[in-house]
Design an enzyme around this catalytic site. Structure first.
Site, short mmCIF file in Angstrom:
data_model
loop_
_atom_site.label_atom_id
_atom_site.label_comp_id
_atom_site.label_asym_id
_atom_site.label_seq_id
_atom_site.Cartn_x
_atom_site.Cartn_y
_atom_site.Cartn_z
CE LYS A 1 0.19 -7.77 -7.06
NZ LYS A 1 0.19 -7.00 -5.80
CD GLN B 1 2.56 -7.16 -2.87
OE1 GLN B 1 2.37 -6.69 -3.99
NE2 GLN B 1 1.68 -7.96 -2.29
CG ASP C 1 -1.77 -1.43 -5.08
OD1 ASP C 1 -2.44 -2.37 -5.53
OD2 ASP C 1 -0.62 -1.55 -4.64
#
Ligand code: GUN
Length: 287
Positions: free
Chosen positions: A54, A98, A120
């Site tokens: 990412k 994460q 997200d």
């Protein structure tokens, strides 16, 4: 019938290029460079790889990434402090925490992320907006799958979409996306009896259970579109999805390969969400 492959990798490359161009133009106009704060807790090997990919993708399109790699022993309070800091940081437009988090960390910390920076799309506010058909920041994997389906001209209305897996990250938001697009949606999960009877009704099948070979190729309805989200690593190191690919390909009209299908799209939608968050901020707060 032999299915055509849905090339997520090629689509992701095209979208990345568009995102990079938009960022170049913004910066040339004197607008801020989009910034992403990436927070990783611990040393989970898969998470380390995802986070690295990412951040590399950010570099490639001109998103400024900052990295907060916290030890697995971090307390909930310490993690909350980091989130608070990046919430307030003006150069940060998006925050990625994460998952999974170590078990001693309270999952409620996700709710501390400013919903405007929640790239997200996991904050209950953003999921609620999606549930109400007024999406803002959308979970990356389901959003990327919708882009893939749109790119091959998928019809949704009057179609039955069957999702295998009911996770917060993929299955549930995927159901909301397909419902919003006009499909009739069935969500199957670990307690579903006779999975095959549902999968065989699917005009669109999205497999996201993380169980290799769970979805039998013979269940696939002729002409269906099959999206395999899973990336199961076998002992020999190879990566396979949840769908019996070779047999499914004989029935489906369209199918994603694993790898090279959904994975690259998840990353690109994170970049897109970070850019969108920066654009939204400009409208309320000029640089
Ligand atoms: N872990 C697995 N997939 C994801 C994702 O899309 N976002 C985050 N933050 N963590 C994940």
């Amino acid at each position: 019938m032999v299915a055509q492959l849905i090339d997520g990798k090629a689509l992701a490359i095209k979208l990345r290029r568009e995102i990079a161009n938009t960022i170049d133009k913004r910066v040339a106009q004197g607008l801020s460079r989009p910034g992403l704060a990436v927070i990783l807790v611990g040393e989970d090997p898969a998470s380390l790889i995802y986070v690295r990919n990412k951040r590399l993708a950010c570099d490639e399109v001109g998103i400024q990434s900052s990295y907060y790699h916290l030890p697995a022993t971090v307390t909930t309070m310490e993690l909350m402090n980091v989130i608070q800091r990046v919430n307030e940081e003006k150069t940060v437009h998006g925050i990625l925490l994460q998952l999974p988090l170590p078990s001693h960390i309270d999952d409620d910390v996700l709710e501390l992320i400013d919903p405007k920076k929640d790239v997200d799309g996991f904050h209950p506010y953003n999921l609620g907006r999606l549930a109400q058909r007024r999406p803002l920041l959308r979970p990356c994997t389901p959003y990327g799958i919708m882009k893939m389906l749109d790119s091959m001209g998928q019809q949704y209305k009057g179609k039955h979409a069957v999702i295998v897996g009911a996770s917060n990250i993929v299955g549930r938001p995927m159901a909301l996306e397909l419902l919003m697009a006009g499909s009739t949606v069935t969500v199957c999960h670990r307690f579903t009896a006779d999975l095959g009877s549902f999968v065989s009704q699917g005009d669109i099948v999205v497999a996201a259970a993380g169980r290799p070979g769970l979805v039998k190729g013979e269940w696939i309805k002729p002409g269906a579109t099959v999206i395999d989200v899973a990336m199961n690593r076998l002992e020999n190191g190879s990566i396979i999805g949840d769908v019996e690919f070779i047999k499914a390909k004989e029935n489906a009209a369209w199918i994603t390969p694993v790898p090279g299908g959904v994975g690259p799209m998840t990353v690109v939608m994170l970049l897109q969400n970070t850019l969108s968050a920066a654009i939204s901020r400009d409208s309320v707060l000029p640089t």
